[in-house]
Design an enzyme around this catalytic site. Structure first.
Site, short mmCIF file in Angstrom:
data_model
loop_
_atom_site.label_atom_id
_atom_site.label_comp_id
_atom_site.label_asym_id
_atom_site.label_seq_id
_atom_site.Cartn_x
_atom_site.Cartn_y
_atom_site.Cartn_z
N MET A 130 28.07 37.82 47.77
CA MET A 130 28.06 36.40 47.40
C MET A 130 27.16 35.63 46.66
O MET A 130 27.38 34.83 45.93
CB MET A 130 27.84 35.67 49.21
CG MET A 130 27.98 34.22 49.06
SD MET A 130 27.75 33.64 50.79
CE MET A 130 29.14 34.31 51.79
N LYS A 166 43.53 18.40 34.70
CA LYS A 166 43.78 18.39 36.36
C LYS A 166 42.55 19.28 36.53
O LYS A 166 41.98 20.16 35.95
CB LYS A 166 44.97 18.81 36.59
CG LYS A 166 45.45 19.92 35.87
CD LYS A 166 47.00 20.20 35.79
CE LYS A 166 47.38 21.51 35.56
NZ LYS A 166 48.88 21.63 35.13
N TYR A 208 27.09 46.73 48.87
CA TYR A 208 28.09 46.61 50.13
C TYR A 208 28.99 47.80 50.12
O TYR A 208 29.56 47.79 49.05
CB TYR A 208 28.78 45.41 50.42
CG TYR A 208 27.84 44.26 50.98
CD1 TYR A 208 27.19 44.32 52.29
CD2 TYR A 208 27.87 42.98 50.26
CE1 TYR A 208 26.50 43.46 52.77
CE2 TYR A 208 26.84 42.07 50.80
CZ TYR A 208 26.21 41.92 51.99
OH TYR A 208 25.35 40.96 52.60
#
Ligand SMILES: *Cc1c(COP(=O)(O)O)cnc(C)c1O
Length: 359
Positions: free
Chosen positions: A304, A35, A256
């Site tokens: 990111m 799955k 950041y």
């Protein structure tokens, strides 16, 4: 240079891990659970590597469709069962077994009595997890209703699922096993209880079918132990490269929010991976990566596309050098633990921009 971020899938490791499951449960058939796109490793790729399994477990009918389209003819079980009447013709067309865990599913089957061929059912009993399944005291009644339906195959598999089989020293799994076995004692048919952790830690639960997922991918479901500790090999290595190395002065922040300040003048490496690839933003400063095969800690916040690495231990490192985030040489469980999750979630979270490579 195109983005170097890649997930290498080790086909030999998948086969090795299937062998480990077979050796641990030599009398059982193996339902390889694939799955969530093969736990993030790629459904078709994984299924072909695990062709030696006796069947595949999926959570979505669309995945069963993909397996059949890929030419896989093994038994397939829809682990969460069907949702609506129109799923039934699809199950028949694809030759897929379904789990049956709820009255609503029984009603849908009862509403199409003459339809053929009969559907093969795995009847799920809730032995204490309280997620899916019929109460133990209803096992006989539901079984009899299924047997009376001409559109249901007489050969019904009886199953349950464990909530804490990764905890080897508490009695919860043994209690679930007893509740299940008592509920189905007089019913004929194959039995299935064990997920990966139960295959490893609860041998009396192996029965006719084990349902192994995580272990096939080398993932540990057992707290405090990595897949490697359990004799499994990691099926995925997530890697990238250094795209920059910068000297940053003592006291200067990195990344950041400036959550990390350099304790001295030092080399900071920047690697091309971030939460946009599935590397967890919650991994704190100090989480290990491998630079040229050697451990180095990440520093500052994962962004990111990029992550910063303390290269003080690697004066020879240069732009283009390989960085491994997890896999061979660095257990995914270690990163997961640092990030407050489990290896399963990290593996499932690799995003589509990551290039998959087979090795
Ligand atoms: C996911 C799943 C499994 C496999 O569990 P692992 O811990 O990954 O081995 C087995 N049975 C059912 C019903 C599942 O949903």
């Amino acid at each position: 240079m195109s983005r170097a971020t890649s997930a290498t899938i080790h086909v030999d490791a998948l086969r090795h891990n299937l062998g480990v499951m077979r050796r641990l449960a030599p009398s059982s058939r193996v339902l390889a659970v694939v799955k969530a796109d093969g736990y993030g490793h790629g459904l078709e790729r994984v299924a072909h590597a695990l062709e030696g399994a006796d069947g595949f477990g999926v959570a979505a009918l669309a995945d069963a469709e993909r397996l059949r389209a890929a030419g896989l003819s093994q038994r397939i079980v829809l682990l969460s069962g069907f949702d609506e009447p129109s799923d039934l013709p699809a199950l028949r067309r694809l030759g897929v077994d379904t789990v049956l865990h709820h009255d609503s599913q029984l009603d849908m089957l009862a509403a199409e009595p003459g339809t053929q061929p009969p559907v093969r059912v795995w009847l799920k009993i809730d032995s204490g997890m309280h997620r899916l399944g019929f109460a133990p005291q209803r096992a006989r009644e539901v079984f009899d209703r299924l047997r009376a339906l001409p559109n249901v195959d007489d050969d019904i598999v009886l199953m349950t699922h464990f909530a804490a089989s990764d905890e080897f020293d508490i009695p919860r799994t043994a209690q679930q096993q007893s509740a299940f076995e008592a509920a189905i004692a007089d019913l004929p048919g194959a039995r299935s209880m064990a997920n990966s952790a139960a295959v490893i830690g609860w041998p009396t639960t192996h029965a006719h079918w084990i349902r192994a997922g995580g272990a096939l991918y080398g993932l540990s479901a057992v707290a405090g132990r990595s897949g490697v500790d359990l004799g499994l090999q990691p099926a995925m290595t997530l890697s990238t490269r250094l795209v920059a190395i910068n000297r940053v002065a003592k006291g200067e922040p990195v990344g950041y929010g400036g959550s990390y300040a350099c304790p001295e003048d030092m080399a900071i490496g920047i690697a091309a991976i971030g939460y946009g690839d599935g590397y967890p933003r919650s991994a704190p400063s100090g989480t290990s990566v491998l630079v040229n095969g050697e451990r180095a800690p990440i520093v500052g916040r994962v962004s990111m596309d990029l992550v910063a690495i303390d290269l003080r231990g690697q004066p020879q490192a240069k732009v283009g050098d390989p960085v491994v985030l997890w896999g061979r040489g660095l257990p995914i469980e270690e990163v997961a633990e640092a990030a407050g999750t489990i290896g399963y979630e990290l593996a499932c979270g690799i995003t589509r921009r990551v290039r998959f490579v087979e090795a």
